[in-house]
Design a protein around this motif. Structure first.
Motif, mmCIF file in Angstrom:
data_model
loop_
_atom_site.group_PDB
_atom_site.id
_atom_site.type_symbol
_atom_site.label_atom_id
_atom_site.label_comp_id
_atom_site.label_asym_id
_atom_site.label_seq_id
_atom_site.Cartn_x
_atom_site.Cartn_y
_atom_site.Cartn_z
ATOM 1 N N ALA A 59 -89.938 -74.883 36.340
ATOM 2 C CA ALA A 59 -89.572 -76.490 36.756
ATOM 3 C C ALA A 59 -89.494 -76.545 38.248
ATOM 4 O O ALA A 59 -89.946 -77.538 38.748
ATOM 5 N N THR A 60 -88.786 -75.488 38.677
ATOM 6 C CA THR A 60 -88.354 -75.535 40.166
ATOM 7 C C THR A 60 -89.917 -75.383 40.947
ATOM 8 O O THR A 60 -90.022 -76.065 41.904
ATOM 9 N N ILE A 61 -90.624 -74.399 40.530
ATOM 10 C CA ILE A 61 -92.008 -74.209 40.983
ATOM 11 C C ILE A 61 -92.992 -75.383 40.974
ATOM 12 O O ILE A 61 -93.557 -76.038 41.874
ATOM 13 N N LEU A 62 -92.878 -76.257 39.904
ATOM 14 C CA LEU A 62 -93.701 -77.369 39.613
ATOM 15 C C LEU A 62 -93.225 -78.437 40.379
ATOM 16 O O LEU A 62 -94.148 -79.323 40.717
ATOM 17 N N ASP A 63 -91.853 -78.670 40.338
ATOM 18 C CA ASP A 63 -91.406 -79.663 41.472
ATOM 19 C C ASP A 63 -91.567 -79.460 42.759
ATOM 20 O O ASP A 63 -92.008 -80.420 43.615
ATOM 21 N N VAL A 65 -94.548 -77.891 44.066
ATOM 22 C CA VAL A 65 -95.907 -78.090 44.013
ATOM 23 C C VAL A 65 -96.136 -79.619 44.166
ATOM 24 O O VAL A 65 -97.028 -79.990 44.822
ATOM 25 N N ASP A 66 -95.531 -80.346 43.302
ATOM 26 C CA ASP A 66 -95.648 -81.550 43.055
ATOM 27 C C ASP A 66 -95.260 -82.368 44.380
ATOM 28 O O ASP A 66 -95.779 -83.388 44.788
ATOM 29 N N ALA A 67 -94.251 -81.957 44.856
ATOM 30 C CA ALA A 67 -93.643 -82.641 46.216
ATOM 31 C C ALA A 67 -94.449 -82.325 47.190
ATOM 32 O O ALA A 67 -94.669 -83.082 48.182
ATOM 33 N N ILE A 71 -96.447 -84.980 49.166
ATOM 34 C CA ILE A 71 -96.098 -85.195 50.914
ATOM 35 C C ILE A 71 -97.495 -84.631 51.552
ATOM 36 O O ILE A 71 -98.074 -85.696 52.712
ATOM 37 N N GLY A 72 -98.470 -83.821 51.013
ATOM 38 C CA GLY A 72 -99.711 -83.595 51.707
ATOM 39 C C GLY A 72 -100.591 -84.312 51.440
ATOM 40 O O GLY A 72 -101.619 -84.326 52.217
ATOM 41 N N TYR A 73 -100.591 -85.184 50.690
ATOM 42 C CA TYR A 73 -101.639 -86.046 50.239
ATOM 43 C C TYR A 73 -102.071 -87.260 51.345
ATOM 44 O O TYR A 73 -103.294 -87.291 51.677
ATOM 45 N N THR A 74 -101.051 -87.495 52.098
ATOM 46 C CA THR A 74 -101.406 -88.393 53.036
ATOM 47 C C THR A 74 -101.906 -87.922 54.290
ATOM 48 O O THR A 74 -102.561 -88.530 54.980
ATOM 49 N N ASP A 75 -101.321 -86.546 54.572
ATOM 50 C CA ASP A 75 -101.974 -85.871 55.589
ATOM 51 C C ASP A 75 -103.483 -85.516 55.528
ATOM 52 O O ASP A 75 -103.874 -85.326 56.572
#
Length: 96
Positions: A59-63, A65-67, A71-75
């Motif tokens: 869950a920590t890893i997936l959170d 990656v999701d974050a 965040i990286g999508y707009t960049d």
């Protein structure tokens, strides 16, 4: 003289002998079954704890990656490329 046991005495002695050993064997099997049950319960508790730990790590890893993706999508947006947050009509002036 020799004393030969009658068939009734012989059967009674065999029945008594087998009865005692049979009860002893049943008690041994019962104890083995109870010991196996305790060991399996301990193993299940251990496996359940490992599974919970792995679930929390995943869950920590997936959170993370999701974050990163959010965040990286707009960049990574290309100027003029359609965005999932904007309707396609805002970019129509590029086509016309």
């Amino acid at each position: 003289m020799y004393h030969f046991a009658t068939s009734a005495e012989l059967l009674r002695s065999i029945d008594t002998y087998l009865g005692r050993w049979g009860i002893a064997l049943l008690l041994i099997f019962l104890l083995l079954a109870l010991l196996g049950n305790v060991l399996l319960k301990r193993r299940m508790q251990h496996n359940r704890a490992l599974l919970q730990t792995n679930k929390e790590m995943l869950a920590t890893i997936l959170d993370s990656v999701d974050a990163f993706i959010y965040i990286g999508y707009t960049d990574l947006m290309v100027d003029g490329a359609p965005s999932p947050h904007q309707p396609d009509t805002t970019l129509r002036w590029l086509i016309d």
